[in-house]
Scaffold this motif. Sequence first.
Motif, PDB file in Angstrom:
ATOM      1  N   ASP A 109     -26.893 -43.741  42.331  1.00 38.07           N
ATOM      2  CA  ASP A 109     -26.264 -44.877  43.009  1.00 38.07           C
ATOM      3  C   ASP A 109     -26.001 -45.972  41.982  1.00 38.07           C
ATOM      4  O   ASP A 109     -26.701 -46.974  41.919  1.00 38.07           O
ATOM      5  N   VAL A 110     -24.976 -45.786  41.193  1.00 43.14           N
ATOM      6  CA  VAL A 110     -24.699 -46.670  40.066  1.00 43.14           C
ATOM      7  C   VAL A 110     -24.276 -48.060  40.528  1.00 43.14           C
ATOM      8  O   VAL A 110     -24.692 -49.068  39.959  1.00 43.14           O
ATOM      9  N   ASN A 111     -23.461 -48.135  41.567  1.00 41.97           N
ATOM     10  CA  ASN A 111     -22.962 -49.451  42.010  1.00 41.97           C
ATOM     11  C   ASN A 111     -23.927 -50.156  42.966  1.00 41.97           C
ATOM     12  O   ASN A 111     -23.672 -51.273  43.390  1.00 41.97           O
ATOM     13  N   GLY A 112     -25.049 -49.497  43.311  1.00 34.89           N
ATOM     14  CA  GLY A 112     -26.099 -50.156  44.089  1.00 34.89           C
ATOM     15  C   GLY A 112     -25.758 -50.430  45.533  1.00 34.89           C
ATOM     16  O   GLY A 112     -26.371 -51.301  46.155  1.00 34.89           O
ATOM     17  N   ASP A 113     -24.816 -49.674  46.100  1.00 32.43           N
ATOM     18  CA  ASP A 113     -24.454 -49.923  47.498  1.00 32.43           C
ATOM     19  C   ASP A 113     -25.286 -49.113  48.490  1.00 32.43           C
ATOM     20  O   ASP A 113     -25.042 -49.130  49.685  1.00 32.43           O
ATOM     21  N   GLY A 114     -26.292 -48.388  47.979  1.00 36.15           N
ATOM     22  CA  GLY A 114     -27.160 -47.602  48.851  1.00 36.15           C
ATOM     23  C   GLY A 114     -26.631 -46.214  49.152  1.00 36.15           C
ATOM     24  O   GLY A 114     -27.253 -45.457  49.880  1.00 36.15           O
ATOM     25  N   ASN A 115     -25.480 -45.879  48.603  1.00 39.44           N
ATOM     26  CA  ASN A 115     -24.877 -44.560  48.799  1.00 39.44           C
ATOM     27  C   ASN A 115     -24.559 -43.938  47.448  1.00 39.44           C
ATOM     28  O   ASN A 115     -24.204 -44.633  46.499  1.00 39.44           O
ATOM     29  N   ILE A 116     -24.683 -42.643  47.389  1.00 45.22           N
ATOM     30  CA  ILE A 116     -24.242 -41.911  46.204  1.00 45.22           C
ATOM     31  C   ILE A 116     -22.932 -41.257  46.611  1.00 45.22           C
ATOM     32  O   ILE A 116     -22.912 -40.360  47.455  1.00 45.22           O
TER      33      ILE A 116
ATOM     34  N   SER B 253     -18.272 -41.036  45.662  1.00 43.25           N
ATOM     35  CA  SER B 253     -17.234 -40.864  44.641  1.00 43.25           C
ATOM     36  C   SER B 253     -17.064 -42.112  43.774  1.00 43.25           C
ATOM     37  O   SER B 253     -16.656 -41.997  42.612  1.00 43.25           O
ATOM     38  N   LEU B 254     -17.379 -43.282  44.294  1.00 44.80           N
ATOM     39  CA  LEU B 254     -17.279 -44.495  43.472  1.00 44.80           C
ATOM     40  C   LEU B 254     -18.282 -44.442  42.321  1.00 44.80           C
ATOM     41  O   LEU B 254     -17.969 -44.853  41.193  1.00 44.80           O
ATOM     42  N   ASP B 255     -19.474 -43.924  42.591  1.00 45.47           N
ATOM     43  CA  ASP B 255     -20.476 -43.776  41.537  1.00 45.47           C
ATOM     44  C   ASP B 255     -20.009 -42.743  40.510  1.00 45.47           C
ATOM     45  O   ASP B 255     -20.172 -42.936  39.304  1.00 45.47           O
ATOM     46  N   ALA B 256     -19.408 -41.667  40.981  1.00 43.92           N
ATOM     47  CA  ALA B 256     -18.879 -40.642  40.069  1.00 43.92           C
ATOM     48  C   ALA B 256     -17.763 -41.227  39.209  1.00 43.92           C
ATOM     49  O   ALA B 256     -17.675 -40.937  38.007  1.00 43.92           O
ATOM     50  N   LEU B 257     -16.926 -42.061  39.806  1.00 44.94           N
ATOM     51  CA  LEU B 257     -15.840 -42.698  39.058  1.00 44.94           C
ATOM     52  C   LEU B 257     -16.383 -43.597  37.954  1.00 44.94           C
ATOM     53  O   LEU B 257     -15.881 -43.576  36.820  1.00 44.94           O
ATOM     54  N   ILE B 258     -17.415 -44.363  38.260  1.00 49.36           N
ATOM     55  CA  ILE B 258     -18.037 -45.230  37.239  1.00 49.36           C
ATOM     56  C   ILE B 258     -18.576 -44.377  36.101  1.00 49.36           C
ATOM     57  O   ILE B 258     -18.382 -44.706  34.920  1.00 49.36           O
ATOM     58  N   ALA B 259     -19.232 -43.274  36.442  1.00 46.91           N
ATOM     59  CA  ALA B 259     -19.763 -42.385  35.405  1.00 46.91           C
ATOM     60  C   ALA B 259     -18.642 -41.834  34.538  1.00 46.91           C
ATOM     61  O   ALA B 259     -18.743 -41.807  33.301  1.00 46.91           O
TER      62      ALA B 259
ATOM     63  N   LEU C 266     -14.072 -46.516  29.308  1.00 52.60           N
ATOM     64  CA  LEU C 266     -13.361 -47.511  30.115  1.00 52.60           C
ATOM     65  C   LEU C 266     -14.294 -48.417  30.911  1.00 52.60           C
ATOM     66  O   LEU C 266     -13.831 -49.330  31.593  1.00 52.60           O
ATOM     67  N   GLU C 267     -15.566 -48.174  30.842  1.00 50.70           N
ATOM     68  CA  GLU C 267     -16.563 -48.933  31.619  1.00 50.70           C
ATOM     69  C   GLU C 267     -17.760 -49.210  30.720  1.00 50.70           C
ATOM     70  O   GLU C 267     -18.129 -48.381  29.892  1.00 50.70           O
ATOM     71  N   ASN C 268     -18.330 -50.384  30.866  1.00 53.01           N
ATOM     72  CA  ASN C 268     -19.565 -50.721  30.154  1.00 53.01           C
ATOM     73  C   ASN C 268     -20.716 -50.723  31.159  1.00 53.01           C
ATOM     74  O   ASN C 268     -20.553 -51.170  32.289  1.00 53.01           O
ATOM     75  N   LEU C 269     -21.868 -50.233  30.709  1.00 53.47           N
ATOM     76  CA  LEU C 269     -23.050 -50.205  31.564  1.00 53.47           C
ATOM     77  C   LEU C 269     -24.237 -50.794  30.825  1.00 53.47           C
ATOM     78  O   LEU C 269     -24.423 -50.522  29.639  1.00 53.47           O
ATOM     79  N   ASP C 270     -25.030 -51.587  31.545  1.00 53.68           N
ATOM     80  CA  ASP C 270     -26.286 -52.042  30.946  1.00 53.68           C
ATOM     81  C   ASP C 270     -27.289 -50.887  31.038  1.00 53.68           C
ATOM     82  O   ASP C 270     -27.005 -49.831  31.615  1.00 53.68           O
ATOM     83  N   GLU C 271     -28.485 -51.097  30.477  1.00 51.96           N
ATOM     84  CA  GLU C 271     -29.468 -50.013  30.415  1.00 51.96           C
ATOM     85  C   GLU C 271     -29.868 -49.516  31.808  1.00 51.96           C
ATOM     86  O   GLU C 271     -29.986 -48.309  32.037  1.00 51.96           O
ATOM     87  N   GLU C 272     -30.056 -50.440  32.745  1.00 51.52           N
ATOM     88  CA  GLU C 272     -30.458 -50.053  34.103  1.00 51.52           C
ATOM     89  C   GLU C 272     -29.412 -49.136  34.734  1.00 51.52           C
ATOM     90  O   GLU C 272     -29.741 -48.096  35.300  1.00 51.52           O
ATOM     91  N   HIS C 273     -28.153 -49.507  34.636  1.00 53.34           N
ATOM     92  CA  HIS C 273     -27.096 -48.701  35.237  1.00 53.34           C
ATOM     93  C   HIS C 273     -26.875 -47.401  34.462  1.00 53.34           C
ATOM     94  O   HIS C 273     -26.544 -46.375  35.047  1.00 53.34           O
ATOM     95  N   PHE C 274     -27.057 -47.454  33.155  1.00 55.39           N
ATOM     96  CA  PHE C 274     -26.961 -46.237  32.356  1.00 55.39           C
ATOM     97  C   PHE C 274     -27.980 -45.205  32.843  1.00 55.39           C
ATOM     98  O   PHE C 274     -27.659 -44.029  33.009  1.00 55.39           O
ATOM     99  N   LEU C 275     -29.212 -45.659  33.099  1.00 53.53           N
ATOM    100  CA  LEU C 275     -30.259 -44.740  33.558  1.00 53.53           C
ATOM    101  C   LEU C 275     -29.926 -44.164  34.939  1.00 53.53           C
ATOM    102  O   LEU C 275     -30.246 -43.017  35.236  1.00 53.53           O
TER     103      LEU C 275
END
Length: 181
Positions: free
Chosen positions: A120-127, A129-135, A142-151
């Motif tokens: 759940d990368v975007n933290g909306d409580g759901n896993i 396609s949006l999370d897959a898109l971020i990945a 094309l996207e930057n992630l901090d350590e928490e979101h990277f994990l």
Amino acid sequence: SLNDQAQVEKIKGDFEALNDAQKAQIPKELTAKLEQAVTKINQLVQQKNDKEAADAVTKLIDALPGADSLQLSDKAKVEEARAAYADLTDAQKALIASEKLEKLTALENEIRKLLTECGDVNGDGNIDSLDALIALRYSVGLENLDEEHFLKVDVTKDGVVDSIDALDILRYSVGLIDCFD
């Protein structure tokens, strides 16, 4: 006791096989005693069935790992135990020890926590396609992630976020897989 069940059922069957004239000759206190015995046997059978149903759910809960060793791959077993508990009657639920129910609830909470920690990368409580898109966007720069979101997005736990992570997130979101291994 339940040891008397066969005998009580035989007597009841014999009594029901009598015609009305024959039944009228049986003293009322004996028919009342038979009715009491049948009622008691039915209660004992119900209690036995209730205990067996509660024991089956307790066994499912006991087979679950502790919260400290729980993994997302245990999610289906936790859900199975909750569904089995939900199917119990109130009388059967009352036979489940409170610590067993507390364990099940703690495991459900831990599964929710694990789900929010992984995928759940975007933290909306759901896993989804949006999370897959971020990945995928991160994997191509094309996207930057901090350590928490990277994990959270590194669902393969290989230290790299790539299209495999995006694919696994997408596969999870549509139900093709039920955990990230």
